[in-house]
Scaffold this active site. Structure first.
Site, short mmCIF file in Angstrom:
data_model
loop_
_atom_site.label_atom_id
_atom_site.label_comp_id
_atom_site.label_asym_id
_atom_site.label_seq_id
_atom_site.Cartn_x
_atom_site.Cartn_y
_atom_site.Cartn_z
N GLY A 1 0.84 -1.22 -0.12
CA GLY A 1 0.05 0.00 0.14
C GLY A 1 0.72 1.25 -0.09
O GLY A 1 2.08 1.00 0.24
N GLY B 1 2.51 4.79 1.43
CA GLY B 1 2.79 5.12 2.55
C GLY B 1 4.02 4.80 3.03
O GLY B 1 4.81 3.80 2.70
N GLU C 1 -0.86 -1.62 -6.79
CA GLU C 1 -1.76 -0.39 -7.50
C GLU C 1 -0.60 0.68 -7.62
O GLU C 1 -0.69 1.31 -8.52
CB GLU C 1 -2.80 0.10 -6.76
CG GLU C 1 -2.56 0.40 -5.24
CD GLU C 1 -3.73 0.54 -4.58
OE1 GLU C 1 -4.75 0.19 -4.86
OE2 GLU C 1 -3.90 1.47 -3.43
N ASN D 1 -7.90 9.29 4.53
CA ASN D 1 -7.90 9.10 3.20
C ASN D 1 -9.05 8.41 2.26
O ASN D 1 -9.50 8.77 1.43
CB ASN D 1 -6.61 8.76 2.76
CG ASN D 1 -5.50 9.52 3.26
OD1 ASN D 1 -5.75 10.89 3.48
ND2 ASN D 1 -4.22 8.95 3.50
N GLY E 1 -7.24 0.75 -2.31
CA GLY E 1 -7.27 -0.56 -2.94
C GLY E 1 -7.02 -1.58 -1.88
O GLY E 1 -7.18 -2.91 -2.26
N LYS F 1 1.02 9.19 18.38
CA LYS F 1 1.01 10.50 19.38
C LYS F 1 1.81 10.27 20.64
O LYS F 1 1.26 10.15 21.57
CB LYS F 1 -0.42 10.90 19.64
CG LYS F 1 -1.44 11.56 18.29
CD LYS F 1 -1.99 12.60 18.50
CE LYS F 1 -2.84 12.98 17.39
NZ LYS F 1 -2.18 13.79 16.38
#
Lengths: 496, 496
Positions: free
Chosen positions: B263, B265, B288, B378, B382, B402
């Site tokens: 993916g 990121g 993708e 977001n 996919g 965080k």
């Protein structure tokens, strides 16, 4: 003996009793059994194995097509035989053991179980137990009223036990179409272009040397337990048919629609039953199970062809069907559940999927399996295979259960089987919400106004309005999202 | 002018400014734009349309491949141009409008958008706006750094606007493989058997009469915003590689593994980056989006071939790639996102899918999209296409966010994008949980002990133990299931 059903003479020497065959099993084995929605299940070995488990330590992983009949799952569970069970069940005793944490239940998309076996994501099958109508001259097992996962179980198992069921007529031979995808890498497309295509052989290939036992039985499938249509299921059927008529009117579908799939159970059966009074014709089905309604539509002439993995009928219809297989032969095929439910084929055909929800939320997420978010009912079955890959994914439910004490439309479902991405339409007896192309906030308004029971609408509206003040794509107040379920747990009613 | 890029002389008369082209749009239109993970997006029309929307009433439905670069989504959102947006975005300003309920955002599986358009489940595209490298003699649009949904937008749109981007080198021509499935019924199998198969043409076919405008641009794609690997992402990569090595050792995979998908990121990129130091070779990708890591692996020789729908790189790598396309030409193909993400192809190939979770729960349900269960980040992208149909579906996440105030492993996720049925493995920097063949109660113990941050483990154990006392396949205490999220909402920390 059994010359017409065991057509390799040397195989007849492998006939033994169920008790003898049960001695072939060892503690810890993984067993694949035929049976799908109570059809074509093994009738003798489950009882014999349960009996053994009552005498000595014997725990198995049991993998089937789907649910078994004849109380087999309950019998085996009560005897302590089942350590692990997949991918589906529908038995009250087994369900209790599962929810008590005594049987490890792996709830799977029905298309995926044999894929996971083939890819070694699950431990291999030691013994396959398959109900058959006959064993052919060239070593082919002819299944009975379901195919389920039997072909892959036989392909993968070290040993195969056949339950030859004399009650199942030889006329069932030729009804099946056995195709098994190759291992990966190197797999080729599944050559299915139309619901009536035949892409494999009529029997399950097996090397006779792997047949360890043949057990002869003479027992019927358990009848289906569906209820006849009532006012509410008829109203749901009416809404779905009106919606589909609108699609035809708008030119988005022809009067032949697209191949239909309907989940097991009373409501989906009622929706199909309702098609008898619809203007649609030249229909086809590409489903996992055929219930009474499919045969009503075959008889009425509205249904041209039905493809599935099993046939589960009421007692009367079951008898008629077995006597009159010839009448349906040219319009019926039974396939492995991997093929009846395969994403590749479903997406290519573009089916209309109608499945039952236990509950759905105001954004269209569906819980199909977990009562109260925690307790397993039956399993996801094939609903995910179909909903994800359908042209139209429709979920139906009565708006309330337990005389109104439970709303099937809730602020948030406490267990998600189908996300909003995979749900196009939801319907209850009050109406239908067409969610296509809508954002969650738009979906909520439609679902509340069209589908929720009026007794619950105002509180849903209030929840949604208050949640919107906090913002978000999918507004919620998490501290109140399950307040209805909590109310029911404490006071046996979701009503405020 | 532009003879090498506009190879039909009469088309050159259609060149106009972006402002002129923006006049072709009418209020309420549905617009399909190229662009996928900031690659190959339109550079001029978004700004021109935003400018028009600031002057007069103009609201559009905007459908893209995936996210746009150049702050286009933000610009259009702030101008009030976007009434409806699908299927994915990654822009801060647009995100705010979505979460405020001002833009209706339809979050979709990326393989499904054009299927829904083709099947008339969504309103038809009025205008397609496509970035191109060139328009060929025979009316073919050569896409740039992504294909996305562009081929289907062009096929379906009444009018087509082409943004001819001079910054994109002509060497990109031939990199694409354009195949569009037929409408249903009557569709045939997608003839893709291997990741490097070419099954279509090199350009998007269009009747030149439908080309309404050509706008010439000269702007780069926005660079990717991924961060370099850190200690935690390296630890995650280490766990995943150790797991895959175990699969090879056990004979369940070869050292070439199966086609990889990762993916978008930082974390998924780091996992692929980690493969540089792995013993695997002869790798392939069927993904993708290709990030920097894919090119590192192509350069190292470990990756034989990469198939995707877009190329999204850091600034330096992007420049290098555009200068050296030849170097990669034989090992790279860009496809429509419907094909890169198609269930049929993914299930056939049997990919290893690595995607990032926002959070996952003790039973392995994954939230990929909704912060706090309500606010869109977001979109699902996919990840659902891949996770559902993968040979192995792996989700990765850092165990906390965080500075420890948020645990990514929670009792229950308040939004489900991927159900436990579609999740085989989860991993954080602490370890990896192999969930294959396990029931929910077994999954919970593994996930808590292997993946949760130690600061949160004891409370998760306590929750699970207490929930088990109430029983169920998937034990929960609904009144406490979101107590961590509630704590964070009130006190900005999930810690007790």
């Amino acid at each position: 003996m059994y010359e017409d059903r065991i057509r390799q003479p040397e195989l007849r020497q492998k006939i033994m009793t169920a008790e003898e065959a049960a001695r072939l099993f060892r503690d810890g084995m993984s067993v694949g059994m035929s049976g799908f929605t109570k059809a074509g299940d093994c009738k003798a070995l489950p009882a014999a194995l349960a009996e053994r488990a009552r005498q000595e330590d014997l725990k198995l992983t049991l993998i089937t097509g789907a649910s078994l009949g004849n109380d087999s799952d309950g019998l085996m569970a009560q005897a302590g035989l089942l350590a692990r069970r997949m991918p589906f069940q529908a038995d009250a005793s087994l369900r209790k053991k599962i929810n008590d944490g005594e049987v490890m239940f792996i709830d799977q998309h029905l298309s995926e179980t044999v894929e996971q076996l083939r890819g070694h994501n699950l431990a291999p099958i030691d013994i396959a137990v398959i109900e058959a109508v006959a064993i052919t001259e060239d070593g082919g097992i002819v299944p009975s009223t379901s195919v389920g996962n039997s072909a892959s179980f036989v392909e993968q198992a070290a040993q195969v036990i056949i339950e030859l069921n004399l009650r199942m007529p030889l006329s069932l031979e030729g009804l099946h179409d056995i195709y098994v995808p190759a291992a990966r890498p190197g797999r080729t497309p599944i050559p299915m272009l139309n619901v009536d295509d035949r892409i494999g052989g009529a029997a399950i290939r097996v090397d006779p040397a792997r047949i360890a036992a043949i057990v002869v039985t003479d027992s019927a499938d358990s009848p289906s337990a569906i209820l006849p249509p009532d006012d509410e299921t008829q109203a749901i059927a009416g809404h779905v048919i009106e919606f589909l008529s609108g699609e035809v009117k708008a030119g988005r579908l022809t009067p032949a629609l697209l191949p239909l799939q309907a989940g097991i159970g009373t409501i989906a059966n009622a929706v199909l039953h309702g098609l008898l009074d619809s203007p649609f014709a030249g229909l086809t089905m590409y489903s996992e199970v055929l219930q009474d309604s499919a045969f009503e539509l075959l008889d009425s002439g509205q249904l041209d062809f039905a493809s599935a993995s099993s046939i589960t009928l009421s007692e009367a219809r079951h008898e008629t069907f077995l006597q009159e297989v010839e009448r349906y032969r040219s319009r019926l095929v039974l396939r492995p559940q991997e093929i009846s439910n395969h994403p590749e084929v479903l997406r290519r055909l573009g089916i209309i999927a109608i499945n039952t929800a236990l509950e759905f939320d105001i954004y269209g997420n569906v819980n199909s399996t977990h009562v109260g978010g925690t307790h397993m009912m039956n399993g996801i079955g094939g609903s995910g295979d179909f909903a994800r890959n359908a042209h139209l994914s429709i979920f139906v439910s009565k708006s309330v259960a337990k005389a109104g004490a439970i709303s099937s439309v809730v602020p948030m479902v406490p267990h998600v089987d189908h996300t909003e991405h995979d749900v196009d339409v939801v319907a209850t007896e009050w109406g239908l919400a067409d969610l296509r192309g809508l954002a969650p906030r738009e979906r909520a308004e439609l679902i509340i106004e069209r589908c929720a029971h009026p007794h619950y609408r105002e509180e849903l509206r209030h929840y949604f309005r208050q949640a919107c003040k906090r913002g978000g794509q999918t507004p919620h107040m998490l501290e109140l999202a399950f307040s209805w379920h909590e109310r029911f747990r404490r006071a046996r009613s979701m009503l405020a």
